[in-house]
Design a protein around this motif. Structure first.
Motif, PDB file in Angstrom:
ATOM      1  N   LYS A   1       0.832  -1.213   0.000  1.00 35.43           N
ATOM      2  CA  LYS A   1       0.000   0.000   0.000  1.00 35.43           C
ATOM      3  C   LYS A   1       0.866   1.263   0.000  1.00 35.43           C
TER       4      LYS A   1
ATOM      5  N   ASN B   1      -4.520  -1.932   0.933  1.00 35.05           N
ATOM      6  CA  ASN B   1      -5.686  -1.662   1.760  1.00 35.05           C
ATOM      7  C   ASN B   1      -6.495  -0.423   1.391  1.00 35.05           C
TER       8      ASN B   1
ATOM      9  N   SER C   1       5.301  -6.745  11.140  1.00 33.79           N
ATOM     10  CA  SER C   1       6.754  -6.624  11.343  1.00 33.79           C
ATOM     11  C   SER C   1       7.180  -6.876  12.796  1.00 33.79           C
TER      12      SER C   1
ATOM     13  N   ARG D   1       1.892 -10.419   7.389  1.00 35.21           N
ATOM     14  CA  ARG D   1       1.669  -9.258   6.515  1.00 35.21           C
ATOM     15  C   ARG D   1       2.720  -8.190   6.811  1.00 35.21           C
TER      16      ARG D   1
ATOM     17  N   GLY E   1       4.879  -4.767   5.497  1.00 35.79           N
ATOM     18  CA  GLY E   1       4.993  -3.662   4.548  1.00 35.79           C
ATOM     19  C   GLY E   1       6.306  -2.928   4.678  1.00 35.79           C
ATOM     20  N   THR E   2       6.386  -2.099   5.714  1.00 34.55           N
ATOM     21  CA  THR E   2       7.519  -1.192   5.896  1.00 34.55           C
ATOM     22  C   THR E   2       8.875  -1.896   5.857  1.00 34.55           C
TER      23      THR E   2
ATOM     24  N   ARG F   1       6.329   4.573   4.316  1.00 39.14           N
ATOM     25  CA  ARG F   1       5.386   5.154   3.347  1.00 39.14           C
ATOM     26  C   ARG F   1       5.522   6.674   3.411  1.00 39.14           C
TER      27      ARG F   1
HETATM   28  C1  LIG Z   1      -0.285  -1.749   6.548  1.00 37.12           C
HETATM   29  C2  LIG Z   1      -0.712  -3.051   7.047  1.00 37.12           C
HETATM   30  C3  LIG Z   1       0.231  -4.049   7.342  1.00 37.12           C
HETATM   31  C4  LIG Z   1       1.738  -3.849   7.210  1.00 37.12           C
HETATM   32  O1  LIG Z   1       2.170  -2.888   8.121  1.00 37.12           O
HETATM   33  P1  LIG Z   1       3.686  -2.373   8.116  1.00 37.12           P
HETATM   34  O2  LIG Z   1       3.791  -1.625   9.391  1.00 37.12           O
HETATM   35  O3  LIG Z   1       3.866  -1.492   6.931  1.00 37.12           O
HETATM   36  O4  LIG Z   1       4.573  -3.561   8.052  1.00 37.12           O
HETATM   37  C5  LIG Z   1      -0.241  -5.281   7.770  1.00 37.12           C
HETATM   38  N1  LIG Z   1      -1.556  -5.528   7.914  1.00 37.12           N
HETATM   39  C6  LIG Z   1      -2.491  -4.591   7.637  1.00 37.12           C
HETATM   40  C7  LIG Z   1      -3.925  -4.926   7.813  1.00 37.12           C
HETATM   41  C8  LIG Z   1      -2.099  -3.339   7.191  1.00 37.12           C
HETATM   42  O5  LIG Z   1      -3.033  -2.413   6.919  1.00 37.12           O
END
Ligand SMILES: *Cc1c(COP(=O)(O)O)cnc(C)c1O
Length: 238
Positions: free
Chosen positions: A42, A63, A212, A227, A229-230, A236
Motif C-alpha cells: 500500500k 488496503n 513486522s 503481513r 509492509g515497511t 510510506r
Molecule cells: C499496513 C498493514 C500491514 C503492514 O504494516 P507495516 O507496518 O507497513 O509492516 C499489515 N496488515 C495490515 C492490515 C495493514 O493495513
C-alpha cells in the motif's frame, strides 16, 4: 523505472524478512513452507512491486480499493495474487470482487452476500478470511470469536466465496497478552479446520496473523501468513 540503488535496498530488505520468517519457523519447529509472506505494498509504487515480484514474491496486499485496482491493472501481465486487507465499505465491494483474489477483512453476512453476488462468473471464487476483533477493540472492524461460527456457516453456503480461515490485527499491548490472543486465534482456526475438513467449497488453511513487530511470536502461535509492509518497502511517504 526504479533506480538500481533503491532496487538493491528492496532486495536486501526482502532477504532480511525472509530470513526472519525462516528463523521463526526453525525456532518453533515448523517447515518454512508453512508460512506465506504477504508483501503489503500500500502507498508504494508499481515499480517497487515489480522489483519484489522479480525476487519470486507473488502475494501482495493493498488496503485502499482504488489504489489496489489501479496497480492490479497496471501489473496484470504479472502472475500476482492480490489481497485486500483494509476495511471494506459495501459501496466498494464490487471492485474487490472484480479485481482481487483474496479479502482478509470479511466481518458481516451482508458483505459476504454482496461479494458473492458481485464476483464475476469467469473468475474463481474469492478467497476470504473472517476478521476477528481479537483484542476487543472499540473499532468497527472484525467480530468476536463467539460470532465466527455463524458467519463461517453463512460463507460456506455462498458458491462464489471460498472460506480460507481467519485474520486479526491485535491492539498494541504487552507480549503476554498478545500471545494469549494469538493462541486463541490458533485454537479457533484449528476448530474450523476440523469442522469443515470434508466440505467441498471450503479450504481452511490460512491464519493471517503477525506484522513486522510480532512476526516471530505469531509464527510460534501457528500463523500461516504474515503481513509485512515497511520492513520490505521502507517508510510510506504519504
Ligand atoms: C499496513 C498493514 C500491514 C503492514 O504494516 P507495516 O507496518 O507497513 O509492516 C499489515 N496488515 C495490515 C492490515 C495493514 O493495513
Amino acid at each position: 523505472m526504479i533506480d538500481l540503488e533503491s532496487s538493491d535496498v528492496l532486495t536486501s530488505n526482502y532477504q532480511t524478512v525472509m530470513d526472519q520468517i525462516t528463523a521463526a519457523c526453525q525456532k518453533s519447529g515448523r517447515p518454512t513452507q508453512d508460512v506465506t509472506l504477504l508483501a503489503v505494498s500500500k502507498r508504494h509504487a508499481s515499480d517497487a512491486i515489480k522489483s519484489i515480484h522479480t525476487l519470486g514474491q507473488t502475494s501482495f496486499g493493498e488496503n485502499y480499493v482504488q489504489e489496489g485496482v489501479e496497480k492490479a491493472q497496471t501489473l496484470q501481465s504479472l502472475n500476482i495474487d492480490w489481497h485486500f486487507i483494509g476495511p471494506l465499505q459495501s459501496n466498494k465491494s464490487r471492485l474487490v470482487a472484480q479485481h482481487f483474489n483474496w479479502l482478509h477483512t470479511l466481518d458481516t453476512e451482508k458483505l459476504a452476500k454482496r461479494l458473492n453476488a458481485q464476483r464475476p462468473n469467469e473468475l474463481s471464487p474469492l478467497n476470504v478470511l473472517i476478521q476477528v476483533n481479537i483484542s476487543d477493540q472499540d473499532t468497527k472492524s472484525g467480530i468476536t470469536l463467539a460470532d465466527v461460527d455463524a458467519l463461517a456457516q453463512c460463507i460456506t453456503q455462498l458458491p462464489n466465496l471460498t472460506l480460507r480461515g481467519l485474520m486479526c490485527i491485535p491492539a498494541p499491548q504487552d507480549e503476554a497478552t498478545l500471545k494469549q490472543e494469538f493462541l486463541a486465534m490458533q485454537t479457533k482456526f484449528q476448530q474450523l479446520k476440523l469442522q469443515y475438513q470434508n466440505q467441498n467449497n471450503v479450504n481452511i488453511d490460512t491464519l493471517s496473523m503477525g506484522m513486522s513487530a510480532d512476526l516471530s511470536l505469531a509464527i510460534e502461535c501457528g500463523s500461516t501468513m504474515v503481513r509485512i509492509g515497511t520492513a520490505i518497502f521502507g517508510k510510506r511517504t504519504h
